[in-house]
Write a protein that holds these residues in place. Structure first.
Motif, PDB file in Angstrom:
ATOM      1  N   PHE A  91      23.039  15.527  -5.608  1.00  0.00           N
ATOM      2  CA  PHE A  91      23.941  16.046  -6.629  1.00  0.00           C
ATOM      3  C   PHE A  91      24.626  14.862  -7.298  1.00  0.00           C
ATOM      4  N   ILE A  92      24.279  14.612  -8.552  1.00  0.00           N
ATOM      5  CA  ILE A  92      24.755  13.444  -9.290  1.00  0.00           C
ATOM      6  C   ILE A  92      25.933  13.853 -10.170  1.00  0.00           C
ATOM      7  N   GLN A  93      27.062  13.179  -9.968  1.00  0.00           N
ATOM      8  CA  GLN A  93      28.243  13.413 -10.792  1.00  0.00           C
ATOM      9  C   GLN A  93      28.510  12.138 -11.586  1.00  0.00           C
ATOM     10  N   VAL A  94      28.382  12.236 -12.881  1.00  0.00           N
ATOM     11  CA  VAL A  94      28.544  11.077 -13.751  1.00  0.00           C
ATOM     12  C   VAL A  94      29.953  11.076 -14.335  1.00  0.00           C
ATOM     13  N   CYS A  95      30.695  10.010 -14.056  1.00  0.00           N
ATOM     14  CA  CYS A  95      32.042   9.876 -14.606  1.00  0.00           C
ATOM     15  C   CYS A  95      31.949   9.511 -16.084  1.00  0.00           C
ATOM     16  N   THR A  96      32.682  10.273 -16.910  1.00  0.00           N
ATOM     17  CA  THR A  96      32.676   9.977 -18.356  1.00  0.00           C
ATOM     18  C   THR A  96      34.091   9.797 -18.890  1.00  0.00           C
ATOM     19  N   THR A  97      35.013   9.411 -17.999  1.00  0.00           N
ATOM     20  CA  THR A  97      36.369   9.127 -18.442  1.00  0.00           C
ATOM     21  C   THR A  97      36.390   7.769 -19.147  1.00  0.00           C
ATOM     22  N   THR A  98      37.504   7.407 -19.732  1.00  0.00           N
ATOM     23  CA  THR A  98      37.595   6.291 -20.671  1.00  0.00           C
ATOM     24  C   THR A  98      36.882   5.011 -20.246  1.00  0.00           C
ATOM     25  N   VAL A 127      22.713  17.398 -11.919  1.00  0.00           N
ATOM     26  CA  VAL A 127      23.641  16.443 -12.534  1.00  0.00           C
ATOM     27  C   VAL A 127      24.735  17.191 -13.276  1.00  0.00           C
ATOM     28  N   CYS A 128      25.938  16.615 -13.257  1.00  0.00           N
ATOM     29  CA  CYS A 128      27.026  17.155 -14.071  1.00  0.00           C
ATOM     30  C   CYS A 128      27.945  16.009 -14.484  1.00  0.00           C
ATOM     31  N   GLU A 129      28.700  16.272 -15.501  1.00  0.00           N
ATOM     32  CA  GLU A 129      29.679  15.312 -16.024  1.00  0.00           C
ATOM     33  C   GLU A 129      31.024  15.616 -15.381  1.00  0.00           C
ATOM     34  N   VAL A 130      31.711  14.580 -14.890  1.00  0.00           N
ATOM     35  CA  VAL A 130      33.005  14.790 -14.238  1.00  0.00           C
ATOM     36  C   VAL A 130      34.042  13.827 -14.804  1.00  0.00           C
ATOM     37  N   GLU A 131      35.293  14.144 -14.501  1.00  0.00           N
ATOM     38  CA  GLU A 131      36.392  13.261 -14.878  1.00  0.00           C
ATOM     39  C   GLU A 131      36.632  12.252 -13.764  1.00  0.00           C
ATOM     40  N   CYS A 132      37.381  11.256 -14.044  1.00  0.00           N
ATOM     41  CA  CYS A 132      37.639  10.066 -13.242  1.00  0.00           C
ATOM     42  C   CYS A 132      37.274  10.139 -11.756  1.00  0.00           C
ATOM     43  N   LEU A 133      36.391   9.247 -11.349  1.00  0.00           N
ATOM     44  CA  LEU A 133      36.001   9.109  -9.943  1.00  0.00           C
ATOM     45  C   LEU A 133      36.707   7.923  -9.289  1.00  0.00           C
ATOM     46  N   ALA A 134      37.679   7.351  -9.978  1.00  0.00           N
ATOM     47  CA  ALA A 134      38.605   6.356  -9.418  1.00  0.00           C
ATOM     48  C   ALA A 134      37.987   5.010  -9.091  1.00  0.00           C
ATOM     49  N   ALA A 135      37.055   4.559  -9.907  1.00  0.00           N
ATOM     50  CA  ALA A 135      36.552   3.191  -9.762  1.00  0.00           C
ATOM     51  C   ALA A 135      36.487   2.570 -11.159  1.00  0.00           C
ATOM     52  N   CYS A 136      37.567   2.704 -11.902  1.00  0.00           N
ATOM     53  CA  CYS A 136      37.592   2.303 -13.315  1.00  0.00           C
ATOM     54  C   CYS A 136      37.245   0.836 -13.527  1.00  0.00           C
ATOM     55  N   VAL A 137      37.663  -0.035 -12.611  1.00  0.00           N
ATOM     56  CA  VAL A 137      37.369  -1.460 -12.767  1.00  0.00           C
ATOM     57  C   VAL A 137      35.866  -1.709 -12.679  1.00  0.00           C
ATOM     58  N   ASN A 138      35.167  -0.886 -11.901  1.00  0.00           N
ATOM     59  CA  ASN A 138      33.732  -1.079 -11.673  1.00  0.00           C
ATOM     60  C   ASN A 138      32.886  -0.108 -12.498  1.00  0.00           C
TER      61      ASN A 138
END
Length: 199
Positions: A91-98, A127-138
């Motif tokens: 199950f792939i969750q792709v972060c698309t936040t800023t 697959v789905c699009e999700v909000e912030c997965l908390a690794a913004c620096v990476n």
């Protein structure tokens, strides 16, 4: 992503092993506060049901904790970690936040969708699009099941998907060898000047 409750068409009960885990989880909370174990028990049920929560699992957890179906359903629909319809083995969750968006998340998302459309007869991937997965620096990053893959690009996400489909192990974490959230091109320590003003 809109959640639609799905039935698996058969009763749900915790396995003997998961019943023991449930008792341990509930014991962490004070007497009369066992409902506080709701999120961990839903997670346990979802893992038992191959990554999703059928209606029967929600009903079972509600009965187990002596809660109404609606109380449990509200929690299951509130948290993005719970899936109310079947998902693939991966199950792939792709972060698309800023941060991820600025560093190519839409390309990663498109590659994942294209990969699934080109050959996913066995429902190996979702697959789905999700909000912030908390690794913004990476950024950009994805979560696949319980693992996080960071510092991705189009070539690397393709390699990861191909490896998983072939049954190969893929190391999670930074895909460029970054330590934690260190600068991408190595440490940038600030050193004190040899000539310091008197204190």
């Amino acid at each position: 992503m809109k959640k639609q409750l799905t039935s698996q068409g058969k009763p749900f009960n915790f396995t003997r092993e998961n019943l023991q885990k449930a008792e341990i989880l509930i014991a962490r909370y004070p007497q009369g506060r066992q409902a506080s174990a709701l999120v961990p028990l839903l997670d346990l049920a979802q893992r038992q049901a191959s990554g999703w929560l059928p209606r029967e699992a929600i009903e079972y957890v509600a009965d187990y904790l002596k809660l109404s179906f609606m109380q449990v359903y509200e929690v299951a629909t509130f948290y993005s970690m719970f899936n109310l319809s079947p998902v693939g083995k991966y199950f792939i969750q792709v972060c698309t936040t800023t941060s991820c968006q600025l560093r190519g998340a839409q390309d990663i998302l498109k590659i994942c969708h294209d990969f699934i459309q080109q050959g996913n007869e066995d429902n190996f991937f979702s697959v789905c699009e999700v909000e912030c997965l908390a690794a913004c620096v990476n950024a950009p990053m994805v979560q696949i099941n319980d693992d996080y893959y960071e510092d991705l690009d189009a070539a690397r996400i393709t390699e990861i998907l191909l490896a998983l489909k072939a049954g190969k192990k893929v190391n999670p974490g930074s895909q460029i060898g970054r330590q934690g959230s260190a600068p991408e091109r190595g440490s940038k320590n600030i050193h004190k000047s040899k000539k310091e003003p008197p204190s």
